[in-house]
Enzyme design. Structure first.
Site, PDB file in Angstrom:
ATOM      1  N   THR A   1       0.862  -1.184   0.095  1.00 34.13           N
ATOM      2  CA  THR A   1       0.154  -0.077  -0.037  1.00 34.13           C
ATOM      3  C   THR A   1       0.874   1.341   0.047  1.00 34.13           C
ATOM      4  OG1 THR A   1      -1.815  -1.263   1.124  1.00 34.13           O
ATOM      5  CG2 THR A   1      -1.777   1.281   1.235  1.00 34.13           C
TER       6      THR A   1
ATOM      7  N   GLN B   1     -34.308 -12.880  21.365  1.00 30.06           N
ATOM      8  CA  GLN B   1     -32.949 -13.081  21.721  1.00 30.06           C
ATOM      9  C   GLN B   1     -32.425 -14.498  20.501  1.00 30.06           C
ATOM     10  OE1 GLN B   1     -31.622 -10.981  23.436  1.00 30.06           O
ATOM     11  NE2 GLN B   1     -29.562 -11.682  24.510  1.00 30.06           N
ATOM     12  N   GLN B   2     -33.125 -15.428  20.656  1.00 30.75           N
ATOM     13  CA  GLN B   2     -32.517 -16.446  19.584  1.00 30.75           C
ATOM     14  C   GLN B   2     -32.369 -15.956  18.081  1.00 30.75           C
ATOM     15  OE1 GLN B   2     -35.228 -19.946  20.147  1.00 30.75           O
ATOM     16  NE2 GLN B   2     -34.946 -19.964  22.429  1.00 30.75           N
TER      17      GLN B   2
ATOM     18  N   GLY C   1       1.987  -2.571   8.487  1.00 33.32           N
ATOM     19  CA  GLY C   1       2.459  -3.124  10.048  1.00 33.32           C
ATOM     20  C   GLY C   1       3.655  -3.718  10.160  1.00 33.32           C
TER      21      GLY C   1
ATOM     22  N   ARG D   1     -28.651 -14.458  32.293  1.00 31.59           N
ATOM     23  CA  ARG D   1     -29.283 -13.199  32.768  1.00 31.59           C
ATOM     24  C   ARG D   1     -30.963 -13.680  32.560  1.00 31.59           C
ATOM     25  NH1 ARG D   1     -29.154  -8.269  35.059  1.00 31.59           N
ATOM     26  NH2 ARG D   1     -29.946  -6.561  33.684  1.00 31.59           N
TER      27      ARG D   1
ATOM     28  N   GLU E   1      -5.845  -4.918   3.257  1.00 32.56           N
ATOM     29  CA  GLU E   1      -5.669  -5.990   2.098  1.00 32.56           C
ATOM     30  C   GLU E   1      -6.807  -5.599   1.167  1.00 32.56           C
ATOM     31  OE1 GLU E   1      -3.303  -8.123   1.653  1.00 32.56           O
ATOM     32  OE2 GLU E   1      -2.413  -7.599   3.692  1.00 32.56           O
TER      33      GLU E   1
ATOM     34  N   GLY F   1      -4.209   2.154  -2.549  1.00 35.26           N
ATOM     35  CA  GLY F   1      -4.404   1.072  -1.379  1.00 35.26           C
ATOM     36  C   GLY F   1      -4.815  -0.141  -2.223  1.00 35.26           C
TER      37      GLY F   1
END
Length: 625
Positions: free
Chosen positions: A159, A352-353, A198, A333, A451, A164
């Site tokens: 990059t 929630q499921q 990096g 909970r 990437e 990029g």
């Protein structure tokens, strides 16, 4: 590798401690140890146990809970921990070559502990090291022992500040000087500075630098990679002609020192060109084993795809952690209930499921895809290392490039959405820093960008598919690929003629049903994208304009749907193979169906629109949007 531990599976997978989760665990319809052994295998489980127990017992790896380290201390600690990892030597070079999945396991374990450490190690050992191993030749093997003993520390510099995702347009140059048999690495201006690299900010001594290769006479042979020393290993001072620095604090992953570099006519030996796909003789003649530039670039694409395939696995690790936290919290909970005096765990609520369980299924499906694609990349790299320059090898590189270019967006976006859903599903407690959901969200975020920007990468996949269709239409070429991910397109007209039939809801719980629907959807989007491009060109748009005007409603969903289909197909085949243990078939089948149906449901509007267009008289020829 550690020797096999005594006691087999029981030693690798001791019984879980009794506690508040016991009620749910006791109700499981399958044996969790059998599932772990089937999915992972003893070698992987043994390596995981070795890594985690080693880190737990080494004071250097102790987490400083509640204490926020300054930037310099954070980076120093990551470097020291990386150094210790190389001393510990969990995997030898022979292990990495013989068992690629152990490499992915090591990365995942380090990421679960701390992604700054995991990335620092990954960039040095695997991105930098793998680039030298797979893109170089025998003359570059001298670098490998130095990488393992940390005599040198590496980074991977593609990059630039102004480029990029468009890697082919990077502007760093490498001019060959036959009088000294050296390449001259040069940064023409600040916009061509290597950026966001990096390990480059503080610690890297060497870099794999991508530059445009020029031979005497001024001919450019395109993008090639070179090993360039950027710092003195003893003093960490920049080498002559190299300006290198740190980019500062980021939103996350601050143990990784991202940096920039500019080169002012830096000379390196001719032998430091990584010459697997192209070389320069001492006299200055360019030579390559490939017949044309497209074939050479196709072979190199698979090598460059290693980073994207690794990010797929990294994203799934983040999602695994977040979903584990949210599901365990939901199981303990308690809120509301059928009577005032009785409260039930929030996991019992359908809402929630609905919020969490699809992401659990996604983990299993995408994890299997990640592992299988990692093995595909390993096959490609082994072929390159064995000097395989045949047509199949080049085509394998193109196919893996297409899969990685859509795989990274799908995995990183799924993790991004899933981590946020987990944070919200944990209510106010989900906002506490100690539960790590905030860190997971921040550490996963760059997976959507580095990437290659996700939306830009998807264009690589759609272009690959459109090129296959064009070859089929124009010359009657068969639609096939080494990994067989596109072979179904050979029946493209017949698939478009199918109509969805499903006698009951229960019959949809076989993932073969949504798999067939996905094949139809991809064929439809491929046809629509091809027609849109053709229409744009007939209207006077050039190739660039036509592609630009065809992305949002056509090529982008095409690439995503194709990758989702590939994930669904691979997981369906894996969960329905004959040697799946009988006690696991039902649960794995449900996970496969849940992921397939959940993914497909996100295309409901498109499926409805497509059905309307195809069922109307003359609908196939109606103008596109």
């Amino acid at each position: 590798m550690a020797p096999p531990s005594e006691g087999g599976a029981d030693a690798l997978l001791p019984d879980l401690p009794k506690g508040p989760l016991q009620a749910y665990r006791s109700r499981a319809s399958f044996c969790w140890k059998e599932l772990a052994l089937f999915l992972e295998g003893e070698d992987v489980l043994r390596l995981k146990k070795t890594i985690f127990s080693t880190l737990e017992n080494d004071p250097l790896f102790a987490h400083s809970h509640g204490e926020e380290l300054c930037l310099e201390k954070c980076r120093e600690l990551s470097f020291l921990r990386c150094q210790r990892l190389l001393e510990l030597s969990f995997l030898s070079m022979e292990d990495m070559v013989a068992s690629p999945l152990l490499v992915q396991t090591l990365i995942a374990c380090l990421g679960m502990y701390d992604w700054s450490l995991g990335l620092k190690f990954l960039l040095h050992m695997l991105t930098f090291g793998s680039a030298i191993y797979s893109s170089g030749s025998e003359r570059h093997l001298k670098y490998l022992p130095k990488i393992f003993n940390m005599e040198i520390f590496g980074c991977f510099a593609v990059t630039e500040l102004s480029h990029g995702s468009n890697a082919k347009a990077v502007r760093t140059t490498a001019h060959y000087d036959p009088t000294t048999e050296e390449f001259i690495i040069h940064t023409p201006d600040f916009e061509a500075a290597k950026f966001w690299v990096g390990n480059m900010g503080k610690t890297a001594t060497h870099a794999v630098v991508f530059a445009q290769l020029y031979t005497p006479g001024g001919q450019c042979h395109g993008l090639h990679s070179f090993v360039v020393q950027i710092r003195d290993p003893k003093t960490l001072l920049p080498m002559p002609g190299v300006m290198v620095g740190d980019m500062g604090k980021k939103l996350g992953l601050n143990g990784v020192d991202n940096g920039f570099a500019m080169f002012h006519k830096v000379r390196i030996p001719r032998q430091d060109l990584l010459n697997r796909t192209g070389d320069v003789t001492p006299e200055g003649t360019y030579v390559t084993p490939f017949k044309d530039d497209k074939q050479r670039f196709g072979a190199s694409l698979g090598t460059l795809s290693f980073g994207r395939v690794t990010i797929v696995g990294m994203s799934i690790v983040n999602l695994k952690l977040a979903v584990s936290i949210a599901l365990r919290f939901s199981a303990t909970r308690c809120q509301f209930g059928p009577t005032d005096g009785e409260e039930v765990p929030v996991l019992e609520y359908q809402m929630q499921q609905w919020r969490l369980l699809p992401y659990l299924a996604a983990i299993y499906a995408l994890d299997h895809f990640s592992k299988s694609l990692f093995l595909d990349v390993a096959e490609l790299q082994q072929g390159l290392a064995g000097a395989d320059h045949g047509a199949r090898q080049a085509e394998l590189g193109r196919e893996i490039h297409a899969l990685a270019s859509a795989g990274k967006p799908l995995a990183s976006w799924t993790a991004q959405r899933g981590i946020q859903e987990c944070r919200e599903a944990c209510g106010g407690h989900g906002y506490l820093a100690v539960n790590r959901l905030g860190d997971l969200r921040n550490d996963n975020d760059p997976n959507c960008t580095y990437e290659g920007d996700n939306n830009v990468l998807l264009q690589q996949t759609s272009s690959y598919l459109l090129s296959l269709l064009a070859r089929h239409i124009q010359g009657g070429a068969r639609v096939e690929s080494p990994l067989r991910t596109v072979d179904f397109l050979e029946a493209y007209p017949d698939i478009l003629g199918r109509r969805f039939t499903c006698p009951s809801v229960d019959s949809c719980l076989d993932s073969a049903v949504p798999l067939a629907a996905y094949e139809w959807l991809v064929c439809y989007l491929l046809r629509e994208s091809h027609q849109k491009l053709t229409q744009e060109k007939r209207s006077g748009s050039n190739d660039f304009e036509a592609r630009n005007n065809s992305q949002v409603y056509y090529c982008r969903p095409l690439a995503l749907a194709f990758l989702e289909l590939t994930v669904v197909r691979r997981f369906h085949e894996y969960t329905h193979q004959p040697h799946v243990p009988p006690g696991l078939r039902a649960v794995l089948g449900r996970l496969s169906a849940l992921y397939a149906l959940w993914s497909l449901s996100q295309h409901t509007a498109l499926l409805y629109q497509a059905e309307r267009r195809c069922s109307c008289p003359g609908g196939r020829d109606r103008p596109s949007r």
